[in-house]
Motif scaffolding. Structure first.
Motif, mmCIF file in Angstrom:
data_model
loop_
_atom_site.group_PDB
_atom_site.id
_atom_site.type_symbol
_atom_site.label_atom_id
_atom_site.label_comp_id
_atom_site.label_asym_id
_atom_site.label_seq_id
_atom_site.Cartn_x
_atom_site.Cartn_y
_atom_site.Cartn_z
ATOM 1 N N ILE A 342 0.917 -1.172 -0.017
ATOM 2 C CA ILE A 342 -0.080 -0.012 -0.002
ATOM 3 C C ILE A 342 0.830 1.476 0.038
ATOM 4 O O ILE A 342 1.901 1.175 0.251
ATOM 5 C CB ILE A 342 -0.957 0.217 1.186
ATOM 6 C CG1 ILE A 342 -0.243 0.049 2.703
ATOM 7 C CG2 ILE A 342 -1.898 -1.002 1.195
ATOM 8 C CD1 ILE A 342 -1.008 0.077 3.815
ATOM 9 N N ASP A 343 0.179 2.605 -0.441
ATOM 10 C CA ASP A 343 1.153 3.680 -0.201
ATOM 11 C C ASP A 343 0.780 4.377 1.257
ATOM 12 O O ASP A 343 -0.176 3.975 1.959
ATOM 13 C CB ASP A 343 0.476 4.536 -1.141
ATOM 14 C CG ASP A 343 0.727 4.010 -2.718
ATOM 15 O OD1 ASP A 343 1.906 3.428 -2.862
ATOM 16 O OD2 ASP A 343 0.036 4.302 -3.573
ATOM 17 N N GLU A 344 1.588 5.399 1.241
ATOM 18 C CA GLU A 344 1.299 6.126 2.589
ATOM 19 C C GLU A 344 0.297 6.702 2.700
ATOM 20 O O GLU A 344 -0.560 6.589 3.963
ATOM 21 C CB GLU A 344 2.490 7.228 2.807
ATOM 22 C CG GLU A 344 2.731 7.820 4.107
ATOM 23 C CD GLU A 344 3.887 9.051 4.015
ATOM 24 O OE1 GLU A 344 3.805 9.745 4.975
ATOM 25 O OE2 GLU A 344 4.685 9.164 2.944
ATOM 26 N N LYS A 345 -0.319 7.181 1.849
ATOM 27 C CA LYS A 345 -1.756 7.898 1.870
ATOM 28 C C LYS A 345 -2.750 6.816 2.269
ATOM 29 O O LYS A 345 -3.972 7.287 2.569
ATOM 30 C CB LYS A 345 -2.013 8.786 0.806
ATOM 31 C CG LYS A 345 -2.247 7.695 -0.840
ATOM 32 C CD LYS A 345 -2.716 8.636 -1.877
ATOM 33 C CE LYS A 345 -2.903 7.724 -3.081
ATOM 34 N NZ LYS A 345 -1.608 6.980 -3.277
ATOM 35 N N ASP A 346 -2.629 5.595 2.141
ATOM 36 C CA ASP A 346 -3.897 4.525 2.323
ATOM 37 C C ASP A 346 -3.885 4.415 3.711
ATOM 38 O O ASP A 346 -4.914 3.767 3.992
ATOM 39 C CB ASP A 346 -3.129 3.109 1.591
ATOM 40 C CG ASP A 346 -3.170 3.339 0.084
ATOM 41 O OD1 ASP A 346 -4.038 4.194 -0.488
ATOM 42 O OD2 ASP A 346 -2.478 2.668 -0.449
ATOM 43 N N ILE A 347 -2.810 4.646 4.570
ATOM 44 C CA ILE A 347 -3.003 4.290 5.950
ATOM 45 C C ILE A 347 -3.969 5.286 6.656
ATOM 46 O O ILE A 347 -3.480 6.711 6.607
ATOM 47 C CB ILE A 347 -1.698 4.163 6.736
ATOM 48 C CG1 ILE A 347 -0.953 3.195 6.279
ATOM 49 C CG2 ILE A 347 -1.698 4.192 8.267
ATOM 50 C CD1 ILE A 347 0.609 3.153 6.676
ATOM 51 N N LEU A 348 -4.953 5.149 7.153
ATOM 52 C CA LEU A 348 -5.865 5.985 7.737
ATOM 53 C C LEU A 348 -5.676 6.379 9.391
ATOM 54 O O LEU A 348 -5.986 7.451 9.697
ATOM 55 C CB LEU A 348 -7.478 5.456 7.653
ATOM 56 C CG LEU A 348 -7.788 5.074 6.172
ATOM 57 C CD1 LEU A 348 -9.267 4.319 6.377
ATOM 58 C CD2 LEU A 348 -7.897 5.958 5.357
ATOM 59 N N GLU A 349 -5.109 5.497 9.827
ATOM 60 C CA GLU A 349 -4.941 5.642 11.466
ATOM 61 C C GLU A 349 -3.871 4.652 11.829
ATOM 62 O O GLU A 349 -3.564 3.638 11.214
ATOM 63 C CB GLU A 349 -6.185 5.372 12.206
ATOM 64 C CG GLU A 349 -7.383 6.082 12.266
ATOM 65 C CD GLU A 349 -7.237 7.426 13.036
ATOM 66 O OE1 GLU A 349 -6.221 7.673 13.758
ATOM 67 O OE2 GLU A 349 -8.141 8.210 13.057
ATOM 68 N N THR A 350 -2.968 5.283 12.789
ATOM 69 C CA THR A 350 -2.074 4.320 13.704
ATOM 70 C C THR A 350 -2.079 4.415 15.015
ATOM 71 O O THR A 350 -2.571 5.244 15.651
ATOM 72 C CB THR A 350 -0.659 4.611 13.006
ATOM 73 O OG1 THR A 350 -0.459 5.863 13.475
ATOM 74 C CG2 THR A 350 -0.534 4.652 11.350
ATOM 75 N N ALA A 351 -1.548 3.812 15.683
ATOM 76 C CA ALA A 351 -1.257 3.528 17.162
ATOM 77 C C ALA A 351 -0.216 2.632 17.468
ATOM 78 O O ALA A 351 0.279 1.688 16.861
ATOM 79 C CB ALA A 351 -2.666 2.810 17.875
ATOM 80 N N ALA A 352 0.195 2.635 18.501
ATOM 81 C CA ALA A 352 1.727 1.898 18.942
ATOM 82 C C ALA A 352 1.481 1.698 20.614
ATOM 83 O O ALA A 352 0.728 2.276 21.332
ATOM 84 C CB ALA A 352 2.856 2.595 18.802
ATOM 85 N N LYS A 353 1.863 0.673 20.931
ATOM 86 C CA LYS A 353 2.316 0.267 22.305
ATOM 87 C C LYS A 353 3.312 -0.561 22.741
ATOM 88 O O LYS A 353 3.711 -1.516 21.794
ATOM 89 C CB LYS A 353 1.038 -0.781 22.812
ATOM 90 C CG LYS A 353 0.846 -1.242 24.061
ATOM 91 C CD LYS A 353 -0.503 -2.145 24.301
ATOM 92 C CE LYS A 353 -0.394 -2.452 25.900
ATOM 93 N NZ LYS A 353 -0.740 -1.469 26.836
ATOM 94 N N LEU A 354 4.077 -0.485 23.800
ATOM 95 C CA LEU A 354 5.039 -1.419 24.147
ATOM 96 C C LEU A 354 4.534 -2.429 24.956
ATOM 97 O O LEU A 354 3.608 -2.280 25.796
ATOM 98 C CB LEU A 354 5.996 -0.388 25.016
ATOM 99 C CG LEU A 354 7.205 -1.215 25.709
ATOM 100 C CD1 LEU A 354 8.326 -1.875 24.815
ATOM 101 C CD2 LEU A 354 7.932 -0.347 26.664
ATOM 102 N N HIS A 355 5.047 -3.644 24.799
ATOM 103 C CA HIS A 355 4.620 -4.875 25.694
ATOM 104 C C HIS A 355 5.859 -5.332 26.347
ATOM 105 O O HIS A 355 7.021 -5.193 25.756
ATOM 106 C CB HIS A 355 4.301 -6.122 24.557
ATOM 107 C CG HIS A 355 2.836 -5.439 24.171
ATOM 108 N ND1 HIS A 355 1.689 -5.824 24.752
ATOM 109 C CD2 HIS A 355 2.612 -5.280 22.680
ATOM 110 C CE1 HIS A 355 0.593 -5.331 23.931
ATOM 111 N NE2 HIS A 355 1.075 -5.153 22.848
ATOM 112 N N VAL A 356 5.575 -5.817 27.416
ATOM 113 C CA VAL A 356 6.732 -6.419 28.180
ATOM 114 C C VAL A 356 6.111 -7.716 28.766
ATOM 115 O O VAL A 356 5.287 -7.694 29.590
ATOM 116 C CB VAL A 356 6.990 -5.244 29.579
ATOM 117 C CG1 VAL A 356 8.113 -5.987 30.418
ATOM 118 C CG2 VAL A 356 7.389 -4.137 29.208
ATOM 119 N N LEU A 357 6.736 -8.916 28.610
ATOM 120 C CA LEU A 357 6.354 -9.898 28.701
ATOM 121 C C LEU A 357 7.700 -10.905 29.570
ATOM 122 O O LEU A 357 8.713 -10.575 29.283
ATOM 123 C CB LEU A 357 6.066 -11.019 27.420
ATOM 124 C CG LEU A 357 4.728 -10.600 26.728
ATOM 125 C CD1 LEU A 357 4.655 -11.440 25.214
ATOM 126 C CD2 LEU A 357 3.403 -10.736 27.411
#
Length: 414
Positions: A342-357
Protein backbone atom coordinates in the motif's frame (compact mmCIF):
# COMPACT_ATOMS: atom_id res chain seq x y z
CA UNK A 1 -14.42 -9.23 57.12
CA UNK A 2 -15.07 -5.74 58.39
CA UNK A 3 -15.00 -2.93 55.85
CA UNK A 4 -13.48 0.46 56.57
CA UNK A 5 -12.82 2.05 53.20
CA UNK A 6 -13.86 5.61 54.06
CA UNK A 7 -15.05 6.32 50.52
CA UNK A 8 -12.08 4.39 49.08
CA UNK A 9 -9.62 7.20 49.81
CA UNK A 10 -5.99 7.03 50.95
CA UNK A 11 -5.03 7.68 54.53
CA UNK A 12 -6.27 5.75 57.54
CA UNK A 13 -8.76 3.56 55.62
CA UNK A 14 -7.96 -0.14 55.40
CA UNK A 15 -9.03 -2.18 52.40
CA UNK A 16 -9.58 -5.91 52.56
CA UNK A 17 -7.23 -6.29 49.57
CA UNK A 18 -5.09 -4.11 47.35
CA UNK A 19 -4.27 -5.49 43.89
CA UNK A 20 -1.20 -4.01 42.23
CA UNK A 21 -1.61 -4.18 38.46
CA UNK A 22 -4.70 -3.69 36.32
CA UNK A 23 -4.16 -6.25 33.57
CA UNK A 24 -6.27 -9.37 33.08
CA UNK A 25 -4.60 -11.06 36.09
CA UNK A 26 -5.27 -8.21 38.51
CA UNK A 27 -8.76 -7.36 37.27
CA UNK A 28 -9.95 -10.98 37.26
CA UNK A 29 -8.60 -11.48 40.80
CA UNK A 30 -10.29 -8.28 42.01
CA UNK A 31 -13.54 -9.32 40.30
CA UNK A 32 -13.57 -12.62 42.15
CA UNK A 33 -12.33 -11.26 45.49
CA UNK A 34 -14.94 -8.49 45.54
CA UNK A 35 -17.71 -10.93 44.64
CA UNK A 36 -18.27 -11.76 48.32
CA UNK A 37 -18.44 -8.11 49.34
CA UNK A 38 -14.80 -7.48 50.25
CA UNK A 39 -13.40 -3.98 49.73
CA UNK A 40 -10.84 -4.26 46.94
CA UNK A 41 -8.68 -1.57 45.36
CA UNK A 42 -6.76 -2.00 42.10
CA UNK A 43 -3.74 0.25 41.56
CA UNK A 44 -2.67 0.62 37.93
CA UNK A 45 0.42 2.55 36.81
CA UNK A 46 -0.92 3.37 33.33
CA UNK A 47 -3.72 5.76 32.41
CA UNK A 48 -6.13 2.87 31.90
CA UNK A 49 -6.42 -0.78 32.86
CA UNK A 50 -5.52 -3.43 30.32
CA UNK A 51 -1.92 -4.59 30.52
CA UNK A 52 -1.39 -6.87 27.53
CA UNK A 53 -4.98 -6.23 26.42
CA UNK A 54 -5.32 -2.97 24.50
CA UNK A 55 -8.12 -2.41 21.99
CA UNK A 56 -7.54 0.60 19.74
CA UNK A 57 -10.84 2.24 18.75
CA UNK A 58 -10.22 5.45 16.76
CA UNK A 59 -12.72 8.28 17.19
CA UNK A 60 -12.97 8.72 13.41
CA UNK A 61 -14.24 5.15 13.03
CA UNK A 62 -16.28 4.39 16.17
CA UNK A 63 -17.55 1.05 14.83
CA UNK A 64 -14.04 -0.30 14.14
CA UNK A 65 -11.23 -1.48 16.40
CA UNK A 66 -7.97 -3.37 16.29
CA UNK A 67 -6.06 -5.19 19.01
CA UNK A 68 -2.60 -3.96 19.98
CA UNK A 69 -2.03 -6.97 22.24
CA UNK A 70 -3.99 -10.14 22.97
CA UNK A 71 -6.48 -10.75 20.18
CA UNK A 72 -8.24 -14.12 20.34
CA UNK A 73 -10.17 -16.20 22.89
CA UNK A 74 -11.09 -19.88 22.54
CA UNK A 75 -13.89 -22.07 23.85
CA UNK A 76 -11.23 -24.02 25.76
CA UNK A 77 -10.81 -20.91 27.95
CA UNK A 78 -13.38 -22.24 30.40
CA UNK A 79 -12.37 -19.99 33.32
CA UNK A 80 -12.66 -16.92 31.13
CA UNK A 81 -16.03 -18.13 29.89
CA UNK A 82 -17.27 -18.56 33.45
CA UNK A 83 -16.69 -14.82 33.93
CA UNK A 84 -18.27 -13.97 30.58
CA UNK A 85 -21.42 -16.00 31.25
CA UNK A 86 -21.66 -14.41 34.69
CA UNK A 87 -21.81 -10.92 33.17
CA UNK A 88 -23.78 -8.98 30.58
CA UNK A 89 -20.86 -9.47 28.22
CA UNK A 90 -22.14 -12.77 26.85
CA UNK A 91 -24.50 -11.00 24.47
CA UNK A 92 -21.48 -9.21 22.96
CA UNK A 93 -19.62 -12.42 22.13
CA UNK A 94 -18.26 -12.18 18.57
CA UNK A 95 -17.47 -15.45 16.73
CA UNK A 96 -14.32 -15.21 14.62
CA UNK A 97 -14.05 -16.48 11.06
CA UNK A 98 -11.57 -19.16 10.10
CA UNK A 99 -8.60 -17.78 8.15
CA UNK A 100 -5.19 -19.08 7.10
CA UNK A 101 -1.71 -17.85 7.96
CA UNK A 102 0.68 -16.63 5.30
CA UNK A 103 4.44 -16.09 5.20
CA UNK A 104 6.37 -13.02 4.10
CA UNK A 105 9.72 -13.85 2.56
CA UNK A 106 10.98 -10.26 2.33
CA UNK A 107 9.34 -9.55 -1.02
CA UNK A 108 6.23 -11.68 -1.39
CA UNK A 109 3.51 -13.39 0.59
CA UNK A 110 3.54 -17.19 0.39
CA UNK A 111 1.45 -19.99 1.85
CA UNK A 112 2.91 -21.90 4.79
CA UNK A 113 2.60 -25.19 2.88
CA UNK A 114 4.70 -23.87 -0.01
CA UNK A 115 7.69 -23.32 2.30
CA UNK A 116 7.65 -26.74 3.97
CA UNK A 117 10.18 -29.44 3.18
CA UNK A 118 8.03 -32.56 3.18
CA UNK A 119 10.78 -35.19 3.04
CA UNK A 120 12.13 -34.29 6.54
CA UNK A 121 8.55 -34.25 7.84
CA UNK A 122 8.00 -37.76 6.54
CA UNK A 123 11.39 -38.95 7.76
CA UNK A 124 11.00 -37.55 11.29
CA UNK A 125 7.23 -37.59 11.77
CA UNK A 126 7.26 -40.93 13.58
CA UNK A 127 8.90 -39.18 16.53
CA UNK A 128 5.56 -37.53 17.27
CA UNK A 129 4.35 -40.85 18.73
CA UNK A 130 7.04 -40.69 21.45
CA UNK A 131 6.93 -36.90 21.71
CA UNK A 132 7.67 -35.44 25.15
CA UNK A 133 7.93 -31.82 26.31
CA UNK A 134 9.20 -32.47 29.83
CA UNK A 135 12.58 -30.96 30.60
CA UNK A 136 13.00 -29.62 27.06
CA UNK A 137 13.04 -26.28 25.32
CA UNK A 138 10.78 -25.67 22.33
CA UNK A 139 13.74 -26.21 20.04
CA UNK A 140 14.77 -29.45 21.76
CA UNK A 141 11.22 -30.81 21.66
CA UNK A 142 10.08 -29.84 18.16
CA UNK A 143 13.24 -29.79 16.01
CA UNK A 144 13.61 -33.60 16.00
CA UNK A 145 9.93 -33.97 15.05
CA UNK A 146 9.72 -31.57 12.09
CA UNK A 147 13.33 -31.96 10.94
CA UNK A 148 16.25 -29.58 11.42
CA UNK A 149 15.81 -27.81 8.07
CA UNK A 150 12.08 -27.22 8.62
CA UNK A 151 12.61 -26.00 12.16
CA UNK A 152 15.50 -23.64 11.37
CA UNK A 153 13.92 -22.23 8.23
CA UNK A 154 10.27 -22.06 9.21
CA UNK A 155 8.97 -23.46 12.49
CA UNK A 156 11.13 -21.37 14.81
CA UNK A 157 9.57 -18.30 13.21
CA UNK A 158 6.06 -19.75 13.35
CA UNK A 159 6.57 -20.48 17.04
CA UNK A 160 8.06 -17.03 17.63
CA UNK A 161 4.89 -15.50 16.22
CA UNK A 162 2.72 -17.51 18.64
CA UNK A 163 4.32 -16.10 21.80
CA UNK A 164 5.63 -12.86 20.27
CA UNK A 165 9.17 -13.54 21.44
CA UNK A 166 12.01 -15.88 20.55
CA UNK A 167 10.83 -19.43 21.18
CA UNK A 168 13.98 -21.58 20.90
CA UNK A 169 14.82 -21.52 24.63
CA UNK A 170 11.22 -21.25 25.81
CA UNK A 171 10.06 -24.17 28.05
CA UNK A 172 8.15 -26.64 25.88
CA UNK A 173 5.69 -27.46 28.70
CA UNK A 174 4.40 -23.86 28.53
CA UNK A 175 4.03 -23.86 24.74
CA UNK A 176 0.84 -24.61 22.75
CA UNK A 177 -0.89 -26.17 25.73
CA UNK A 178 -3.59 -28.76 25.15
CA UNK A 179 -6.57 -27.95 27.35
CA UNK A 180 -8.75 -30.84 28.40
CA UNK A 181 -12.02 -28.93 28.72
CA UNK A 182 -13.90 -27.17 25.93
CA UNK A 183 -17.31 -25.45 26.01
CA UNK A 184 -18.76 -26.67 22.71
CA UNK A 185 -21.80 -24.40 23.07
CA UNK A 186 -19.51 -21.42 22.47
CA UNK A 187 -17.68 -20.48 19.23
CA UNK A 188 -14.31 -22.16 18.90
CA UNK A 189 -12.64 -18.77 18.45
CA UNK A 190 -14.18 -15.50 19.53
CA UNK A 191 -13.71 -11.91 20.62
CA UNK A 192 -16.28 -9.29 21.65
CA UNK A 193 -18.21 -6.78 19.57
CA UNK A 194 -16.12 -3.90 20.96
CA UNK A 195 -12.85 -5.82 21.28
CA UNK A 196 -11.13 -7.53 24.19
CA UNK A 197 -10.86 -4.36 26.28
CA UNK A 198 -14.62 -4.60 26.80
CA UNK A 199 -13.95 -7.75 28.86
CA UNK A 200 -11.94 -5.72 31.38
CA UNK A 201 -14.41 -2.86 31.20
CA UNK A 202 -17.31 -5.20 32.02
CA UNK A 203 -15.48 -6.74 34.99
CA UNK A 204 -14.53 -3.30 36.28
CA UNK A 205 -18.05 -1.90 35.95
CA UNK A 206 -19.82 -4.95 37.38
CA UNK A 207 -17.20 -6.15 39.86
CA UNK A 208 -17.84 -3.85 42.82
CA UNK A 209 -14.16 -2.93 43.31
CA UNK A 210 -12.31 0.39 43.01
CA UNK A 211 -9.63 1.25 40.46
CA UNK A 212 -7.05 4.00 40.57
CA UNK A 213 -5.14 4.56 37.35
CA UNK A 214 -1.89 6.53 37.00
CA UNK A 215 -1.08 5.12 40.44
CA UNK A 216 1.88 2.80 40.14
CA UNK A 217 3.06 1.16 43.35
CA UNK A 218 6.49 2.41 44.44
CA UNK A 219 6.93 0.59 47.76
CA UNK A 220 5.16 -2.03 49.87
CA UNK A 221 5.73 -2.44 53.59
CA UNK A 222 4.10 -4.59 56.27
CA UNK A 223 3.60 -3.68 59.94
CA UNK A 224 1.24 -5.16 62.54
CA UNK A 225 -0.55 -7.23 59.92
CA UNK A 226 -1.34 -4.24 57.69
CA UNK A 227 0.25 -3.61 54.29
CA UNK A 228 1.05 -0.04 53.24
CA UNK A 229 1.41 0.73 49.55
CA UNK A 230 3.09 3.98 48.56
CA UNK A 231 2.31 5.09 45.00
CA UNK A 232 4.32 7.07 42.49
CA UNK A 233 1.75 9.86 42.99
CA UNK A 234 2.74 10.16 46.65
CA UNK A 235 -0.35 8.55 48.14
CA UNK A 236 -0.41 5.71 50.66
CA UNK A 237 -3.07 3.00 50.79
CA UNK A 238 -3.43 0.35 53.48
CA UNK A 239 -4.80 -3.18 53.31
CA UNK A 240 -5.04 -6.51 55.13
CA UNK A 241 -4.03 -8.40 51.97
CA UNK A 242 -1.88 -7.61 48.96
CA UNK A 243 -1.98 -9.20 45.49
CA UNK A 244 0.80 -8.56 42.98
CA UNK A 245 -0.31 -8.73 39.36
CA UNK A 246 2.82 -7.25 37.77
CA UNK A 247 5.70 -8.61 35.76
CA UNK A 248 8.20 -10.61 37.87
CA UNK A 249 10.80 -7.84 37.95
CA UNK A 250 8.37 -5.32 39.45
CA UNK A 251 7.01 -7.98 41.80
CA UNK A 252 10.59 -8.60 42.92
CA UNK A 253 11.14 -4.91 43.67
CA UNK A 254 7.88 -4.55 45.60
CA UNK A 255 8.40 -7.67 47.75
CA UNK A 256 12.01 -6.92 48.68
CA UNK A 257 11.01 -5.92 52.24
CA UNK A 258 8.11 -8.30 52.87
CA UNK A 259 9.30 -11.48 51.06
CA UNK A 260 13.08 -11.11 50.48
CA UNK A 261 13.70 -14.77 49.54
CA UNK A 262 10.80 -14.75 47.08
CA UNK A 263 11.99 -11.41 45.71
CA UNK A 264 15.42 -12.86 44.97
CA UNK A 265 13.91 -15.73 42.95
CA UNK A 266 11.54 -13.51 40.98
CA UNK A 267 14.43 -11.27 40.02
CA UNK A 268 15.96 -14.14 38.03
CA UNK A 269 12.99 -14.32 35.61
CA UNK A 270 13.87 -12.38 32.48
CA UNK A 271 11.65 -10.10 30.41
CA UNK A 272 11.11 -9.66 26.67
CA UNK A 273 10.06 -6.26 25.32
CA UNK A 274 8.37 -5.75 21.98
CA UNK A 275 6.67 -2.88 20.17
CA UNK A 276 3.30 -3.14 18.47
CA UNK A 277 2.08 -0.84 15.72
CA UNK A 278 -1.40 -1.07 14.26
CA UNK A 279 -2.58 0.45 10.99
CA UNK A 280 -6.11 0.89 9.65
CA UNK A 281 -6.63 0.75 5.89
CA UNK A 282 -9.61 1.00 3.57
CA UNK A 283 -10.48 -2.45 2.20
CA UNK A 284 -10.41 -1.23 -1.39
CA UNK A 285 -6.73 -0.32 -1.11
CA UNK A 286 -5.64 -3.89 -0.37
CA UNK A 287 -5.12 -6.84 -2.70
CA UNK A 288 -4.31 -9.22 0.19
CA UNK A 289 -7.08 -11.72 0.92
CA UNK A 290 -8.36 -12.33 4.46
CA UNK A 291 -5.65 -13.92 6.61
CA UNK A 292 -5.24 -15.05 10.20
CA UNK A 293 -1.72 -13.65 10.43
CA UNK A 294 1.45 -12.78 8.54
CA UNK A 295 4.65 -14.48 9.67
CA UNK A 296 8.05 -13.34 8.39
CA UNK A 297 10.73 -15.83 7.45
CA UNK A 298 13.26 -13.14 8.35
CA UNK A 299 13.87 -11.11 11.50
CA UNK A 300 12.37 -7.87 10.16
CA UNK A 301 9.39 -8.23 12.49
CA UNK A 302 7.91 -10.80 14.86
CA UNK A 303 4.43 -11.19 13.40
CA UNK A 304 1.45 -9.30 12.02
CA UNK A 305 -2.09 -9.95 13.26
CA UNK A 306 -5.02 -8.59 11.24
CA UNK A 307 -8.60 -8.09 12.36
CA UNK A 308 -9.78 -10.07 9.32
CA UNK A 309 -11.42 -12.82 11.40
CA UNK A 310 -13.88 -10.15 12.61
CA UNK A 311 -14.67 -8.75 9.18
CA UNK A 312 -15.77 -5.14 8.78
CA UNK A 313 -17.67 -3.94 5.67
CA UNK A 314 -15.22 -1.15 4.85
CA UNK A 315 -12.02 -1.26 6.91
CA UNK A 316 -9.18 -3.63 7.72
CA UNK A 317 -6.64 -3.40 10.52
CA UNK A 318 -3.19 -4.97 10.97
CA UNK A 319 -1.04 -5.00 14.10
CA UNK A 320 2.66 -5.58 13.50
CA UNK A 321 4.94 -6.69 16.34
CA UNK A 322 8.62 -5.70 16.37
CA UNK A 323 11.62 -6.27 18.59
CA UNK A 324 11.97 -3.25 20.88
CA UNK A 325 14.25 -0.63 19.40
CA UNK A 326 14.60 -2.56 16.15
CA UNK A 327 13.18 0.17 13.93
CA UNK A 328 12.13 3.81 14.08
CA UNK A 329 8.47 4.67 13.56
CA UNK A 330 9.25 5.75 9.99
CA UNK A 331 11.02 2.45 9.29
CA UNK A 332 8.15 0.45 10.76
CA UNK A 333 5.60 2.20 8.59
CA UNK A 334 7.77 1.74 5.51
CA UNK A 335 8.00 -2.01 6.17
CA UNK A 336 4.25 -2.26 6.84
CA UNK A 337 3.51 -0.54 3.54
CA UNK A 338 5.86 -2.96 1.76
CA UNK A 339 4.29 -6.06 3.31
CA UNK A 340 0.73 -4.86 2.63
CA UNK A 341 1.62 -3.36 -0.76
CA UNK A 342 0.00 0.00 0.00
CA UNK A 343 0.98 3.67 -0.23
CA UNK A 344 1.53 6.10 2.62
CA UNK A 345 -1.78 7.84 1.93
CA UNK A 346 -3.65 4.53 2.28
CA UNK A 347 -3.01 4.38 6.04
CA UNK A 348 -5.98 6.03 7.75
CA UNK A 349 -4.97 5.61 11.42
CA UNK A 350 -2.05 4.29 13.46
CA UNK A 351 -1.41 3.48 17.10
CA UNK A 352 1.48 1.95 19.03
CA UNK A 353 2.14 0.11 22.30
CA UNK A 354 5.10 -1.29 24.22
CA UNK A 355 4.67 -4.85 25.54
CA UNK A 356 6.67 -6.39 28.39
CA UNK A 357 6.34 -10.15 28.78
CA UNK A 358 8.12 -12.66 31.01
CA UNK A 359 10.70 -14.65 29.07
CA UNK A 360 10.97 -17.96 30.94
CA UNK A 361 13.76 -20.44 30.35
CA UNK A 362 14.06 -24.15 31.10
CA UNK A 363 14.69 -23.59 34.82
CA UNK A 364 11.52 -21.51 35.14
CA UNK A 365 9.39 -24.27 36.69
CA UNK A 366 12.02 -24.82 39.38
CA UNK A 367 12.11 -21.10 40.14
CA UNK A 368 8.34 -20.95 40.55
CA UNK A 369 8.37 -24.02 42.77
CA UNK A 370 11.00 -22.30 44.92
CA UNK A 371 8.87 -19.16 45.10
CA UNK A 372 5.90 -21.16 46.32
CA UNK A 373 7.98 -23.03 48.91
CA UNK A 374 9.59 -19.83 50.23
CA UNK A 375 6.41 -17.81 50.68
CA UNK A 376 6.10 -16.70 54.31
CA UNK A 377 3.37 -14.03 54.30
CA UNK A 378 0.06 -15.83 53.98
CA UNK A 379 -1.75 -12.61 53.08
CA UNK A 380 0.54 -11.89 50.08
CA UNK A 381 -0.70 -13.26 46.74
CA UNK A 382 1.20 -13.63 43.47
CA UNK A 383 -0.57 -13.40 40.11
CA UNK A 384 0.49 -12.92 36.52
CA UNK A 385 1.50 -14.52 33.25
CA UNK A 386 4.74 -15.97 34.60
CA UNK A 387 2.99 -18.69 36.62
CA UNK A 388 0.90 -20.90 34.32
CA UNK A 389 1.60 -19.29 30.94
CA UNK A 390 1.11 -16.23 28.77
CA UNK A 391 -2.48 -16.74 27.58
CA UNK A 392 -5.51 -14.95 29.00
CA UNK A 393 -6.81 -18.28 30.29
CA UNK A 394 -3.52 -19.00 32.07
CA UNK A 395 -3.67 -15.59 33.78
CA UNK A 396 -7.29 -16.05 34.89
CA UNK A 397 -6.53 -19.60 36.04
CA UNK A 398 -3.73 -18.36 38.30
CA UNK A 399 -5.92 -15.55 39.64
CA UNK A 400 -8.73 -18.01 40.39
CA UNK A 401 -6.36 -20.31 42.29
CA UNK A 402 -4.91 -17.44 44.31
CA UNK A 403 -8.40 -16.06 44.99
CA UNK A 404 -9.44 -19.44 46.40
CA UNK A 405 -6.40 -19.26 48.68
CA UNK A 406 -7.29 -15.65 49.56
CA UNK A 407 -10.75 -16.71 50.69
CA UNK A 408 -9.44 -19.66 52.69
CA UNK A 409 -6.76 -17.61 54.43
CA UNK A 410 -9.13 -14.82 55.37
CA UNK A 411 -11.90 -17.15 56.55
CA UNK A 412 -9.38 -18.75 58.86
CA UNK A 413 -8.31 -15.35 60.27
CA UNK A 414 -11.82 -14.09 61.07
Amino acid sequence: MTHNTSNNSPGTSVFDCIVIGGGISGISFAYQAANSGDSVLVLEAEKSVGGQIDTFAPKRYPDFWTELGAHTCYNSYTRLLSIVTDSALQRDLLPLDKCSYVLHNGRHLKSVASQLSYLPLIAHGWRMFSFSREGKTVKQAFRPVVGASNYDKLFRRLFRAVICQDADEYPAVFFLKKRKERNKEMPRKYSFSKGLSSLLQAMTEEGGFSVRTSSGAAKVTLADGIYSVETSAGETFRSRNIALATNPQIASQLTADIEPEVSARLKTIGLFESEAMTVIVDKDRLTLQKVAGIIPVSDEFLSAVPRDAAEHPRLRGFTFHFYKGQKTETEKLRLIRTVLNIDEKDILETAAKLHVLPSPRLEHTDIIEQVEALRRQKHTFFLGNYYYGLSLEDCIHRSADECARYRAVNRASV
